[in-house]
Design an enzyme around this catalytic site. Structure first.
Site, PDB file in Angstrom:
ATOM      1  N   ILE A   1       0.817  -1.219   0.000  1.00  0.00           N
ATOM      2  CA  ILE A   1       0.000   0.000   0.000  1.00  0.00           C
ATOM      3  C   ILE A   1       0.850   1.268   0.000  1.00  0.00           C
ATOM      4  O   ILE A   1       0.316   2.379  -0.016  1.00  0.00           O
ATOM      5  CB  ILE A   1      -0.992   0.028   1.187  1.00  0.00           C
ATOM      6  CG1 ILE A   1      -0.259  -0.141   2.525  1.00  0.00           C
ATOM      7  CG2 ILE A   1      -2.054  -1.056   1.018  1.00  0.00           C
ATOM      8  CD1 ILE A   1      -1.164  -0.026   3.743  1.00  0.00           C
TER       9      ILE A   1
ATOM     10  N   LYS B   1       5.308   2.798  -0.726  1.00  0.00           N
ATOM     11  CA  LYS B   1       6.735   2.518  -0.919  1.00  0.00           C
ATOM     12  C   LYS B   1       7.548   3.731  -0.510  1.00  0.00           C
ATOM     13  O   LYS B   1       7.099   4.870  -0.653  1.00  0.00           O
ATOM     14  CB  LYS B   1       7.025   2.168  -2.384  1.00  0.00           C
ATOM     15  CG  LYS B   1       6.379   0.885  -2.855  1.00  0.00           C
ATOM     16  CD  LYS B   1       6.634   0.616  -4.328  1.00  0.00           C
ATOM     17  CE  LYS B   1       8.051   0.193  -4.590  1.00  0.00           C
ATOM     18  NZ  LYS B   1       8.253  -0.215  -6.002  1.00  0.00           N
ATOM     19  N   GLY B   2       8.752   3.467  -0.001  1.00  0.00           N
ATOM     20  CA  GLY B   2       9.660   4.541   0.370  1.00  0.00           C
ATOM     21  C   GLY B   2      11.058   4.240  -0.110  1.00  0.00           C
ATOM     22  O   GLY B   2      11.280   3.296  -0.880  1.00  0.00           O
ATOM     23  N   ASN B   3      12.005   5.032   0.356  1.00  0.00           N
ATOM     24  CA  ASN B   3      13.389   4.869  -0.088  1.00  0.00           C
ATOM     25  C   ASN B   3      14.004   3.553   0.364  1.00  0.00           C
ATOM     26  O   ASN B   3      14.881   3.005  -0.311  1.00  0.00           O
ATOM     27  CB  ASN B   3      14.246   6.032   0.430  1.00  0.00           C
ATOM     28  CG  ASN B   3      13.883   7.348  -0.229  1.00  0.00           C
ATOM     29  OD1 ASN B   3      13.403   7.360  -1.356  1.00  0.00           O
ATOM     30  ND2 ASN B   3      14.093   8.448   0.477  1.00  0.00           N
ATOM     31  N   TYR B   4      13.573   3.038   1.520  1.00  0.00           N
ATOM     32  CA  TYR B   4      14.248   1.883   2.103  1.00  0.00           C
ATOM     33  C   TYR B   4      13.342   0.670   2.291  1.00  0.00           C
ATOM     34  O   TYR B   4      13.757  -0.317   2.889  1.00  0.00           O
ATOM     35  CB  TYR B   4      14.870   2.271   3.451  1.00  0.00           C
ATOM     36  CG  TYR B   4      15.730   3.497   3.339  1.00  0.00           C
ATOM     37  CD1 TYR B   4      16.878   3.485   2.551  1.00  0.00           C
ATOM     38  CD2 TYR B   4      15.380   4.679   3.977  1.00  0.00           C
ATOM     39  CE1 TYR B   4      17.662   4.617   2.418  1.00  0.00           C
ATOM     40  CE2 TYR B   4      16.164   5.818   3.851  1.00  0.00           C
ATOM     41  CZ  TYR B   4      17.299   5.776   3.067  1.00  0.00           C
ATOM     42  OH  TYR B   4      18.072   6.898   2.931  1.00  0.00           O
TER      43      TYR B   4
ATOM     44  N   ASP C   1       8.850  17.571   7.826  1.00  0.00           N
ATOM     45  CA  ASP C   1       8.558  17.029   6.494  1.00  0.00           C
ATOM     46  C   ASP C   1       7.062  16.980   6.225  1.00  0.00           C
ATOM     47  O   ASP C   1       6.543  16.003   5.675  1.00  0.00           O
ATOM     48  CB  ASP C   1       9.174  15.639   6.331  1.00  0.00           C
ATOM     49  CG  ASP C   1       9.284  15.212   4.863  1.00  0.00           C
ATOM     50  OD1 ASP C   1       9.354  16.109   3.988  1.00  0.00           O
ATOM     51  OD2 ASP C   1       9.298  14.000   4.592  1.00  0.00           O
TER      52      ASP C   1
END
EC number: 2.7.11.1
Length: 367
Positions: free
Chosen positions: A41, A43-46, A159
């Site tokens: 559901i 996604k990120g950098n890691y 952020d």
């Protein structure tokens, strides 16, 4: 779509052997095999965020699964641990996502979070382009309440953007992703790390000056502006030009806005952080602004106000407010596998000592 957060150099680990040890913490004895991982559901950098169903009781959670090697390669372990710390400090504020578990295998870290399926604010903005003032006011008030709570814990969020603002099944805001948070910043103190997402960076961050919690109120102004007008206030596809605009271009507010909305935007998006709305009394400055005069803040906090938009989800399996780019991706079998060896004294595992966490049993049963 907002750019990825600007990279930040991590502080050096405090231990000579390179480990980050936050001291003793409860071991929940959780395993990946405790869950059925159903859908991607996010996604990120890691790593990825997955919808997961706990086998023992059928409860649904959003599980953030991070690859240790990627984190260590980019020297981001201190930020992952900071995210966990901030999640632990959230004593169930109504507009902040809650952490239920965190645990690790030799290769991966797992955050077991509240499952929220009303969609990202970004998703709804992309579909509708802009919101009317009453709807934008409601979301801005709930986000401001969450930011004010973080500030009361001496945490700067850093952020804020539509991608990090979720809606729950009723349409209330849930702020998530605390990876860039800065802890232990007293009201009169500053920090100076260059971080954030380009479209929402405050002028003082771009100038690489020391900044304080007023940086979050700039971001709130940028998000409100985007809700009302469809794009961040100084947006340009050329990032260098966008930075120039943020630093030097006067704020342009298109017609059709109320006097109160214009005044709030001008206050939040003041280029001088010392003159910015929120620089004096923090959240109280925001709360007392005339734009929010229709809001009963006690009713807002206790979710007694009806959200202006209902996502109309039909239960946990309803994923219509998630990007198909994510939900159509196959779930990797390795995510749900429990390795034979669940601990390691060196390498990736030792860099995350103190990561595992479990709520009290009573808290879990009450959820």
């Amino acid at each position: 779509m907002a750019s990825s957060p600007v990279g930040v150099p991590s502080p050096q680990p405090s231990r000579a052997n390179g480990n980050i040890n936050l001291g003793p913490s409860a071991n929940p004895n959780a395993r990946p095999t405790d869950f059925d991982f159903l859908k991607v559901i996010g996604k990120g950098n890691y790593g990825k965020v997955l919808l997961a169903k706990r086998k023992s009781d059928g409860a649904f959670y959003a599980v953030k699964v991070l690859q240790k090697k990627s984190i260590l390669k980019n020297k981001e372990q201190s930020h992952i641990m900071a995210e966990r710390n901030v999640l632990l400090k959230n004593v169930r504020h109504p507009f902040l996502v809650g952490l239920r578990y965190s645990f690790q295998t030799p290769e991966k870290l797992y955050f077991v979070l509240d499952y929220v399926n009303g969609g990202e604010l970004f998703f709804h903005l992309q579909r509708e382009h802009r919101f009317l003032e009453p709807r934008a006011r409601f979301y801005t008030a709930e986000v401001a309440s969450a930011i004010g709570y973080l500030h009361s814990l001496n945490i700067i969020y850093r952020d804020l953007k539509p991608e990090n603002i979720l809606l729950d099944c009723q349409g209330h805001v849930v702020l998530t992703d605390f990876g860039l948070c800065k802890e232990c910043v007293e009201p009169e103190e500053t920090t100076s790390t260059f971080c954030g997402t380009p479209e929402y960076l405050a002028p003082e961050v771009l100038r690489k000056e020391p900044y304080d919690r007023a940086v979050d109120w700039w971001c709130l102004g940028a998000v409100l502006y985007e809700m009302l007008h469809g794009l961040p206030p100084f947006f340009n596809t050329d990032v260098a030009q966008m930075y120039e605009n943020i630093l030097h271009q006067p704020l342009q507010i298109p017609g059709g806005r109320t006097v109160a909305a214009c005044d709030l935007l001008q206050g939040l998006l003041h280029k001088d952080q010392r003159q910015r709305l929120g620089s004096k009394e923090d959240f109280l400055d925001i709360k007392n602004h005339m734009f929010f005069s229709p809001i009963n803040w006690d009713d807002l906090y206790h979710k007694r106000l009806t959200p202006p938009f209902n996502p109309n989800v039909e239960g946990p399996a309803d994923l219509k407010h998630f990007d198909p780019e994510f939900t159509q991706e196959a779930v990797s079998k390795s995510i749900g596998c429990t390795p034979d060896t669940m601990s390691s004294s060196s390498g990736a595992s030792s860099a995350f000592l103190g990561f595992s966490y479990a709520q009290d049993d009573d808290d879990i049963l009450d959820s």
